[in-house]
Design a protein around this motif. Structure first.
Motif, mmCIF file in Angstrom:
data_model
loop_
_atom_site.group_PDB
_atom_site.id
_atom_site.type_symbol
_atom_site.label_atom_id
_atom_site.label_comp_id
_atom_site.label_asym_id
_atom_site.label_seq_id
_atom_site.Cartn_x
_atom_site.Cartn_y
_atom_site.Cartn_z
ATOM 1 N N VAL A 94 40.179 42.856 45.871
ATOM 2 C CA VAL A 94 40.775 43.512 44.704
ATOM 3 C C VAL A 94 42.171 42.957 44.436
ATOM 4 O O VAL A 94 42.814 42.398 45.323
ATOM 5 C CB VAL A 94 40.839 45.042 44.901
ATOM 6 C CG1 VAL A 94 39.447 45.614 45.116
ATOM 7 C CG2 VAL A 94 41.760 45.418 46.060
ATOM 8 N N SER A 95 42.623 43.148 43.222
ATOM 9 C CA SER A 95 43.958 42.683 42.860
ATOM 10 C C SER A 95 45.013 43.510 43.585
ATOM 11 O O SER A 95 44.952 44.741 43.592
ATOM 12 C CB SER A 95 44.158 42.778 41.347
ATOM 13 O OG SER A 95 45.416 42.241 40.977
ATOM 14 N N ALA A 96 45.971 42.826 44.171
ATOM 15 C CA ALA A 96 47.036 43.510 44.913
ATOM 16 C C ALA A 96 48.103 44.088 43.990
ATOM 17 O O ALA A 96 48.926 44.885 44.429
ATOM 18 C CB ALA A 96 47.688 42.536 45.899
ATOM 19 N N THR A 97 48.082 43.658 42.730
ATOM 20 C CA THR A 97 49.087 44.096 41.761
ATOM 21 C C THR A 97 48.443 44.202 40.385
ATOM 22 O O THR A 97 47.305 43.781 40.183
ATOM 23 C CB THR A 97 50.234 43.080 41.632
ATOM 24 O OG1 THR A 97 49.709 41.852 41.099
ATOM 25 C CG2 THR A 97 50.897 42.804 42.957
ATOM 26 N N ARG A 98 49.202 44.710 39.463
ATOM 27 C CA ARG A 98 48.837 44.562 38.056
ATOM 28 C C ARG A 98 49.010 43.092 37.684
ATOM 29 O O ARG A 98 49.830 42.385 38.274
ATOM 30 C CB ARG A 98 49.764 45.430 37.213
ATOM 31 C CG ARG A 98 49.456 45.393 35.728
ATOM 32 C CD ARG A 98 50.483 46.155 34.931
ATOM 33 N NE ARG A 98 50.225 46.032 33.512
ATOM 34 C CZ ARG A 98 51.142 46.170 32.573
ATOM 35 N NH1 ARG A 98 52.386 46.434 32.913
ATOM 36 N NH2 ARG A 98 50.834 46.061 31.309
#
Length: 201
Positions: free
Chosen positions: A98-102
């Motif tokens: 998953v993306s660790a940030t926006r």
């Protein structure tokens, strides 16, 4: 005879000024409307991300893994002419990445050392690198706006990781080059633990 000069007629100039003001107001309203439409989500996100400070913490990009389980291998030698520019996060093949940030997805591609990989443009103009994926999230493409926790793909061993235990190579790149992700992952875990403690009370 009167010595007063003739009165000037400013009505034409006033009408022209009012038309200009009205036109500018309409243009501003149209621009504001367009800026907030779904088709402007990508440029709006890029603009907002570029103005944000660089993060002091990031979320774990592999589901079910704790930051304390990640070894500190940033900068370790890799072959004769390069060093490890990230961390390896081991998990079972097929575990969601998953993306660790926006951010905004800047590349979805396969090739080179990283094999199947995703690049995400994140806060503070940093680039987040997710490599060795077994596959990408169906439909994921360049330009997609993602939030923290958006699924990007699944853990694998593609690229030069072929034959090693499945893992995600996670890297962060700023203006000065590679940044060690582990302190940021640990800070993210600490913030998450503090929030969980607050919720429990």
């Amino acid at each position: 005879m009167s010595s007063h000069p003739p009165k000037r007629d400013y009505s034409a100039a006033l009408k022209s000024l009012l038309k200009s003001v009205l036109l500018l107001a309409l243009l501003a309203a149209g621009a504001h409307w367009a800026w907030h439409q779904p088709f402007m989500a990508r440029p709006r996100a890029l603009w907002e991300l570029s103005r944000m400070p660089v993060p002091t913490a990031v979320a774990m990009p592999v589901e079910g893994v704790q930051a304390r389980q990640v070894a500190d291998t940033f900068g370790a030698p890799r072959g004769r002419d390069r060093s490890h520019q990230g961390v390896d996060i081991f998990a079972s093949r097929g575990t969601p990445v998953v993306s660790a940030t926006r951010g905004v997805v800047s590349s979805v591609r396969e090739g080179g050392l990283g094999g199947r990989q995703v690049w995400v443009f994140g806060p503070g103009r940093q680039r987040h690198y997710y490599a060795h994926l077994d596959d990408w999230e169906p439909g994921l493409s360049e330009g997609d706006v993602v939030v923290e926790g958006s699924v990007l793909g699944i853990v694998g061993d593609t690229g030069n990781a072929r034959g090693t235990p499945p893992h995600l190579h996670y890297g962060i790149y700023g203006a000065g080059g590679a940044i060690d992700p582990l302190p940021l992952l640990r800070a993210g875990a600490a913030a998450g633990n503090a929030a969980a403690t607050d919720d429990a009370h």
